[in-house]
Every structure is written in structure tokens, then in C-alpha cells.
Design a protein around this motif. Sequence first.
Motif, PDB file in Angstrom:
ATOM      1  N   THR A  22      43.318 -21.322  54.642  1.00  0.00           N
ATOM      2  CA  THR A  22      43.745 -22.451  55.462  1.00  0.00           C
ATOM      3  C   THR A  22      43.193 -22.338  56.879  1.00  0.00           C
ATOM      4  O   THR A  22      42.790 -21.264  57.320  1.00  0.00           O
ATOM      5  CB  THR A  22      45.275 -22.495  55.530  1.00  0.00           C
ATOM      6  OG1 THR A  22      45.730 -21.296  56.170  1.00  0.00           O
ATOM      7  CG2 THR A  22      45.885 -22.606  54.147  1.00  0.00           C
ATOM      8  N   GLN A  23      43.217 -23.456  57.589  1.00  0.00           N
ATOM      9  CA  GLN A  23      42.789 -23.440  58.984  1.00  0.00           C
ATOM     10  C   GLN A  23      43.670 -22.483  59.787  1.00  0.00           C
ATOM     11  O   GLN A  23      43.166 -21.678  60.564  1.00  0.00           O
ATOM     12  CB  GLN A  23      42.848 -24.849  59.570  1.00  0.00           C
ATOM     13  CG  GLN A  23      41.792 -25.766  59.013  1.00  0.00           C
ATOM     14  CD  GLN A  23      41.841 -27.166  59.608  1.00  0.00           C
ATOM     15  OE1 GLN A  23      42.527 -27.437  60.583  1.00  0.00           O
ATOM     16  NE2 GLN A  23      41.084 -28.072  59.001  1.00  0.00           N
ATOM     17  N   ASP A 130      44.744 -29.601  57.885  1.00  0.00           N
ATOM     18  CA  ASP A 130      44.772 -29.349  56.445  1.00  0.00           C
ATOM     19  C   ASP A 130      46.188 -29.124  55.923  1.00  0.00           C
ATOM     20  O   ASP A 130      46.377 -28.810  54.756  1.00  0.00           O
ATOM     21  CB  ASP A 130      43.867 -28.168  56.081  1.00  0.00           C
ATOM     22  CG  ASP A 130      44.366 -26.837  56.607  1.00  0.00           C
ATOM     23  OD1 ASP A 130      45.338 -26.810  57.408  1.00  0.00           O
ATOM     24  OD2 ASP A 130      43.784 -25.796  56.233  1.00  0.00           O
TER      25      ASP A 130
END
Length: 146
Positions: A22-23, A130
Motif C-alpha cells: 500500500t501507499q 489507495d
Amino acid sequence: MILRSLPLLLAGLLCAGAAHATQAGHVHASDAWIRVMPANLPAGGYVSLRNDGDQPAVLDGASSAAYGSVMLHQSSTDTGMGRMRMVDSLTVPAHGQVALAPGGYHFMLMDAGKPVQPGQTVQVVLHFADGSTLGTDFLAKPANAL
């Protein structure tokens, strides 16, 4: 046969996990603090964000149980006039960093449930485009802090 295949299976799972990181998983927060204002005025939140990932991370909001509303703002000076505007998002570049600092990007923390005192720690959850999140502890400092 199964024992010889196990290392390959584990390596494949690790690679698949890295591909779907994930970011928020690539962003590291440091020097997080809140400027507490008197009389329940909105507080300012500041933090340095470093992105170790190969892709940009887009910060698109924040929340905190201690505040009813947390908004991303940008301060600027234009022809001697100070201005502040709400922004929808802030990009932390790949292998780069962004500072939310006085006079620039910052969080506006409004509607404290109960007064936040200097010295307290307040968790602010950073939200990324996201859908991932990063919980970050912010140290409350007095209004005259720099």
C-alpha cells in the motif's frame, strides 16, 4: 517433494505481497506535532513524510478521534497577504519527502471533543488515495511553538 517446493512457495508469496504494498506501507512520518490554540480554536498539525516506495503516495485526508474534523490546507503569501485554502490531496514523490510545516501545507484540526493540552499525544490517521492508512502520534505543543 513438498519440502523442496516450500522455499519457492514462500518466495512467491513474498514477491506477491511486495507487488501489492500500500501507499501507506511506504510512507514514514516523523516530527509530528500539533499547535494547540486557546479557547478551542482550530489547531494546526505538522509532520514530515518520507516515501521509500517506487511510486508516489497521495495523501488525501486525515482523521482523529480527538477532533471532529481534520482538513488538509495550504498557506501562502500573495502580494503581502496571507492566505489559506483547503486542498484535496498532497503527493509525496517516490523516494522523496514532503513537510507539512507552518507557512505551507498543514492539517487544520477542528472541533476538539475535549481540550487538548500541550504535552499530550494525539493520534491522527493519515489517509491515502489507495485506501490505506497510517496512524501517527502527534505531540501537542503550545500556541507559541515553532
